[in-house]
Design an enzyme around this catalytic site. Structure first.
Site, PDB file in Angstrom:
ATOM      1  N   LYS A  33       0.919  -1.144  -0.051  1.00  0.00           N
ATOM      2  CA  LYS A  33      -0.145  -0.030   0.081  1.00  0.00           C
ATOM      3  C   LYS A  33       0.790   1.390   0.035  1.00  0.00           C
ATOM      4  O   LYS A  33       1.969   1.297   0.364  1.00  0.00           O
ATOM      5  CB  LYS A  33      -1.045  -0.020   1.095  1.00  0.00           C
ATOM      6  CG  LYS A  33      -0.447   0.216   2.442  1.00  0.00           C
ATOM      7  CD  LYS A  33      -1.276   0.092   3.815  1.00  0.00           C
ATOM      8  CE  LYS A  33      -0.728   0.049   5.159  1.00  0.00           C
ATOM      9  NZ  LYS A  33      -0.822   1.284   5.695  1.00  0.00           N
ATOM     10  N   ARG A 117     -10.148   0.925  15.819  1.00  0.00           N
ATOM     11  CA  ARG A 117      -9.734   1.805  14.541  1.00  0.00           C
ATOM     12  C   ARG A 117     -10.805   1.117  13.798  1.00  0.00           C
ATOM     13  O   ARG A 117     -12.017   1.871  13.659  1.00  0.00           O
ATOM     14  CB  ARG A 117      -8.418   1.799  14.047  1.00  0.00           C
ATOM     15  CG  ARG A 117      -8.090   2.891  13.147  1.00  0.00           C
ATOM     16  CD  ARG A 117      -6.809   2.910  12.658  1.00  0.00           C
ATOM     17  NE  ARG A 117      -6.245   1.638  12.113  1.00  0.00           N
ATOM     18  CZ  ARG A 117      -5.198   1.318  11.624  1.00  0.00           C
ATOM     19  NH1 ARG A 117      -4.435   2.406  11.477  1.00  0.00           N
ATOM     20  NH2 ARG A 117      -4.778   0.085  11.075  1.00  0.00           N
ATOM     21  N   TYR A 247      16.363  30.389   2.227  1.00  0.00           N
ATOM     22  CA  TYR A 247      15.206  31.181   2.611  1.00  0.00           C
ATOM     23  C   TYR A 247      15.296  31.304   4.323  1.00  0.00           C
ATOM     24  O   TYR A 247      15.906  30.752   5.098  1.00  0.00           O
ATOM     25  CB  TYR A 247      13.802  30.435   2.751  1.00  0.00           C
ATOM     26  CG  TYR A 247      13.338  30.435   1.298  1.00  0.00           C
ATOM     27  CD1 TYR A 247      12.911  31.540   0.589  1.00  0.00           C
ATOM     28  CD2 TYR A 247      13.203  29.176   0.569  1.00  0.00           C
ATOM     29  CE1 TYR A 247      12.402  31.505  -0.523  1.00  0.00           C
ATOM     30  CE2 TYR A 247      12.615  29.227  -0.814  1.00  0.00           C
ATOM     31  CZ  TYR A 247      12.097  30.291  -1.236  1.00  0.00           C
ATOM     32  OH  TYR A 247      11.704  30.475  -2.620  1.00  0.00           O
ATOM     33  N   MET A 292      11.307  23.843  -1.674  1.00  0.00           N
ATOM     34  CA  MET A 292      10.240  23.127  -2.536  1.00  0.00           C
ATOM     35  C   MET A 292      10.973  21.961  -3.241  1.00  0.00           C
ATOM     36  O   MET A 292      10.572  20.935  -3.186  1.00  0.00           O
ATOM     37  CB  MET A 292       9.036  23.829  -2.798  1.00  0.00           C
ATOM     38  CG  MET A 292       8.028  23.114  -3.548  1.00  0.00           C
ATOM     39  SD  MET A 292       6.824  24.028  -4.472  1.00  0.00           S
ATOM     40  CE  MET A 292       6.312  24.866  -2.967  1.00  0.00           C
TER      41      MET A 292
END
Length: 337
Positions: A33, A117, A247, A292
């Site tokens: 998954k 859950r 930054y 980023m």
């Protein structure tokens, strides 16, 4: 462009250890998954098939379709099917959902042994079996999930005891309603805590990828990380004493040195929490905040190994290897080596 390598020898080494513990490759269900924990869904599926694994666990029908050709059995954990399928099993996570499955669907009943859950309760089992029969579903298994197998304490034993009661009741109901069931509860940590594994299969996620972590008081397993990530240099420059990088200008050079920018940033899955503190496996220091699409390191290498063990970099980020690995974007090229 940044790229990921997947070490097939390490993967097969891990599979050897896992299969030895389960006593059979046929009892290993590889958890794929979330893009195989960031490793690459189809890449890992192909290698698992080559090794001889015939079972897989995924999150969605889309993932199941992508790996359909590689496995004889696929368990979908969190999605409803549109139609029944011969090899895909779907999870019943709530008794209220039973009536929504198409007739003939192969299903497995998730049960709550203490994680609270997903899953039906012990007291709901009789009603659940009746509804499954009434709705013409093909019940193939009953399972649960451990919340604390990778931690010290008694909760693991508590859940095991609860699942024993669930199994006992399910076997009685299976005989009544004419079902032949498989039972499974072991995740990676639970498998290696068992002295004598005796379930029908084990759902193995993080151990497959070599990043299982257990407290020192529990048995330690010598697994090998499968994934490494490399970044390529965009540019280099010479910093003078006092020059700032990135930054916020919060990295200030204390001497004349080289800094290079590499094409791997938080948009690609490099967690921003590593800013200013991270050092690569080759002891290369990051310089400033992660951007980023890129990040800067005190290096002049054309290609930089960012990490080769998610457990190590996760400590810098104050998180777990699962989060770090599944943050890696699917568009990053994966190469099997």
């Amino acid at each position: 462009m940044a790229y990921i390598t997947l070490n097939k020898n390490n993967l097969f080494y891990n599979f050897d250890i896992i299969a030895d513990k389960t006593k059979s490759k046929d009892k290993v269900a590889v958890v794929l998954k979330d893009n195989a924990y960031g490793h690459g869904l189809c890449e890992v599926a192909k290698m698992a098939q080559e090794y001889g694994i015939s079972k897989a666990v995924v999150r969605s029908h889309t993932e199941a379709e992508a790996i359909y050709e590689y496995f004889d059995y696929i368990l979908v954990l969190a999605e409803m099917p549109q139609k029944a399928d011969e090899k895909i099993h779907y999870t019943i996570n709530d008794i209220k959902l039973i009536t929504k499955f198409p007739k003939g669907t192969k299903v497995e009943l998730k049960t709550n042994s203490g994680m609270h859950r997903n899953g039906v309760e012990l007291e709901e089992l009789e009603n659940a079996f009746a509804l499954i029969k009434e709705n013409s579903l093909d019940l193939k298994g009953v399972f649960t999930h451990h919340s604390s197998a990778d931690e010290e304490g008694d909760y693991f034993s508590f859940q095991k005891q609860n699942f024993s009661l669930i199994k006992q009741k399910s076997k009685e109901l299976a005989e009544q309603y004419g079902y032949t069931l498989a039972f499974h509860s072991a995740n990676s940590a639970a498998l290696f805590r068992e002295e004598n594994f005796d379930e029908d299969m084990a759902r193995i996620g993080i151990a497959t990828y070599g990043c299982l972590e257990l407290p020192s008081s529990l048995p330690q397993i010598d697994l090998k990380p499968v994934l490494s990530i490399y970044a390529e240099k965009n540019s280099s420059r010479i910093l003078e004493e006092g020059d700032c990088v990135g930054y916020g200008a919060n990295f200030k050079s204390t001497k004349k040195q080289v800094v290079s920018n590499y094409d791997f940033g938080y948009g690609d899955g490099f967690l921003r929490a590593c800013s200013n503190i991270y050092k690569t496996p080759e002891n290369v220091s990051i310089a400033g905040k992660i951007s980023m699409d890129n990040s800067s390191f005190l290096s002049d290498k054309d290609e930089l190994l960012i990490f080769n063990d998610a457990r190590d970099i996760a400590k810098f980020a104050g998180t777990i290897s699962y989060e770090l690995l599944t943050s890696l974007k699917s568009y990053i090229p994966r190469k099997i080596v």
